[in-house]
Design an enzyme around this catalytic site. Sequence first.
Site, PDB file in Angstrom:
ATOM      1  N   ASP A 109       0.826  -1.206   0.000  1.00 25.77           N
ATOM      2  CA  ASP A 109       0.000   0.000   0.000  1.00 25.77           C
ATOM      3  C   ASP A 109       0.863   1.260   0.000  1.00 25.77           C
ATOM      4  OD1 ASP A 109       0.936  -0.463   2.591  1.00 25.77           O
ATOM      5  OD2 ASP A 109      -1.015  -0.367   3.559  1.00 25.77           O
ATOM      6  N   ASP A 112       7.212   3.723   3.116  1.00 25.24           N
ATOM      7  CA  ASP A 112       7.450   4.754   4.129  1.00 25.24           C
ATOM      8  C   ASP A 112       8.954   4.758   4.440  1.00 25.24           C
ATOM      9  OD1 ASP A 112       6.884   6.596   6.137  1.00 25.24           O
ATOM     10  OD2 ASP A 112       6.200   5.125   7.571  1.00 25.24           O
ATOM     11  N   LYS A 140       5.911   7.839   0.549  1.00 28.54           N
ATOM     12  CA  LYS A 140       6.266   8.956   1.450  1.00 28.54           C
ATOM     13  C   LYS A 140       7.775   9.103   1.414  1.00 28.54           C
ATOM     14  CE  LYS A 140       3.084   8.367   5.295  1.00 28.54           C
ATOM     15  NZ  LYS A 140       3.021   8.026   6.736  1.00 28.54           N
ATOM     16  N   ASP A 168      -4.761   1.472   7.423  1.00 29.77           N
ATOM     17  CA  ASP A 168      -5.466   1.534   8.702  1.00 29.77           C
ATOM     18  C   ASP A 168      -4.748   2.382   9.729  1.00 29.77           C
ATOM     19  OD1 ASP A 168      -3.246  -0.332   9.066  1.00 29.77           O
ATOM     20  OD2 ASP A 168      -4.150  -0.778  10.999  1.00 29.77           O
ATOM     21  N   ARG A 174      -9.917   0.924   7.180  1.00 30.36           N
ATOM     22  CA  ARG A 174      -9.484   0.305   5.910  1.00 30.36           C
ATOM     23  C   ARG A 174     -10.583   0.384   4.850  1.00 30.36           C
ATOM     24  NH1 ARG A 174      -4.662  -2.515   6.888  1.00 30.36           N
ATOM     25  NH2 ARG A 174      -4.506  -3.622   8.852  1.00 30.36           N
TER      26      ARG A 174
HETATM   27  P1  IMP Z   1       7.848   1.030   6.130  1.00 31.04           P
HETATM   28  O1  IMP Z   1       8.345  -0.314   6.530  1.00 31.04           O
HETATM   29  O2  IMP Z   1       8.209   2.095   7.124  1.00 31.04           O
HETATM   30  O3  IMP Z   1       8.178   1.430   4.703  1.00 31.04           O
HETATM   31  O4  IMP Z   1       6.274   0.986   6.272  1.00 31.04           O
HETATM   32  C1  IMP Z   1       5.471   0.372   5.374  1.00 31.04           C
HETATM   33  C2  IMP Z   1       4.214  -0.085   6.090  1.00 31.04           C
HETATM   34  O5  IMP Z   1       3.826   0.811   7.141  1.00 31.04           O
HETATM   35  C3  IMP Z   1       3.077  -0.104   5.130  1.00 31.04           C
HETATM   36  O6  IMP Z   1       2.908  -1.408   4.643  1.00 31.04           O
HETATM   37  C4  IMP Z   1       1.902   0.340   5.971  1.00 31.04           C
HETATM   38  O7  IMP Z   1       1.267  -0.792   6.511  1.00 31.04           O
HETATM   39  C5  IMP Z   1       2.465   1.109   7.113  1.00 31.04           C
HETATM   40  N1  IMP Z   1       2.296   2.583   6.954  1.00 31.04           N
HETATM   41  C6  IMP Z   1       3.262   3.477   6.660  1.00 31.04           C
HETATM   42  N2  IMP Z   1       2.752   4.723   6.582  1.00 31.04           N
HETATM   43  C7  IMP Z   1       1.429   4.585   6.828  1.00 31.04           C
HETATM   44  C8  IMP Z   1       0.329   5.529   6.864  1.00 31.04           C
HETATM   45  O8  IMP Z   1       0.460   6.746   6.643  1.00 31.04           O
HETATM   46  N3  IMP Z   1      -0.884   5.006   7.140  1.00 31.04           N
HETATM   47  C9  IMP Z   1      -1.105   3.678   7.370  1.00 31.04           C
HETATM   48  N4  IMP Z   1      -0.119   2.764   7.333  1.00 31.04           N
HETATM   49  C10 IMP Z   1       1.135   3.219   7.063  1.00 31.04           C
HETATM   50 MG    MG Z   2       1.238  -2.624   5.337  1.00 28.42          MG
END
Ligand code: IMP
Ligand code: MG
Length: 195
Positions: A109, A112, A140, A168, A174
């Site tokens: 989705d 980040d 992001k 979520d 969701r």
């Molecule tokens: P990362 O491992 O920090 O890249 O995060 C990725 C995961 O964090 C995604 O699969 C989302 O489930 C969750 N996530 C990151 N940012 C958001 C947000 O703004 N809203 C909801 N879930 C997020």
């Molecule tokens: Mg996720």
Amino acid sequence: MPDAKDDPVAIHPDLAEVLFTEAQLQTRVKSLAAEIKSVYGKDEFTIVSLINGAVMFTADLMREIDNPVRLDCIRVTSYGVHTKSIGTPQIIHSLTLDIMKRDVLLIDDILDTGKTLKLVSDLIRKLSPSSLRTCVLLDKKARREVPLEADFVGFEIPDKFVVGYGLDFAERYRNLPCIGVLKPERQKAPVWASG
Ligand code: IMP
Ligand code: MG
């Protein structure tokens, strides 16, 4: 007069802002599917979707792709009642299909910090696929900690916590048809999350 469909509070009282309406999401999902098809041609590929967050996106995207596709899902630990990544994500449920010598498209989705996509990409690469590409609906960029970019990106977004269309906060929101920013007062551990 603003369209009621674009009014965050009309969609859900906990939303401060709508980033992408249902119609905007559908339009971008269609064009993203066209980008993906232009890369894979008519070939078969295996979609690996990160659940729960990528369910809506994967379901809509797949239906815009007429290639032969296989689907598998991986479940990674979630943020729980936090709005920022805490620690290292873990794989809770891994692949069921064999992906050796297969073309794999990994879908999430949102990208980040990059920790989740890195963890899962590394796992998939160890299983010797023919190729691995990544696709995320949202990016992001400002929050990246792991140097990693997705091959296909729906939208770049600012550093705001978003919900809806599969994303979520503490497992809620969701089912919103749009993607919106939660009101700051709603980004705290809610009373219903304690049980
Ligand atoms: P990362 O491992 O920090 O890249 O995060 C990725 C995961 O964090 C995604 O699969 C989302 O489930 C969750 N996530 C990151 N940012 C958001 C947000 O703004 N809203 C909801 N879930 C997020
Ligand atoms: Mg996720």
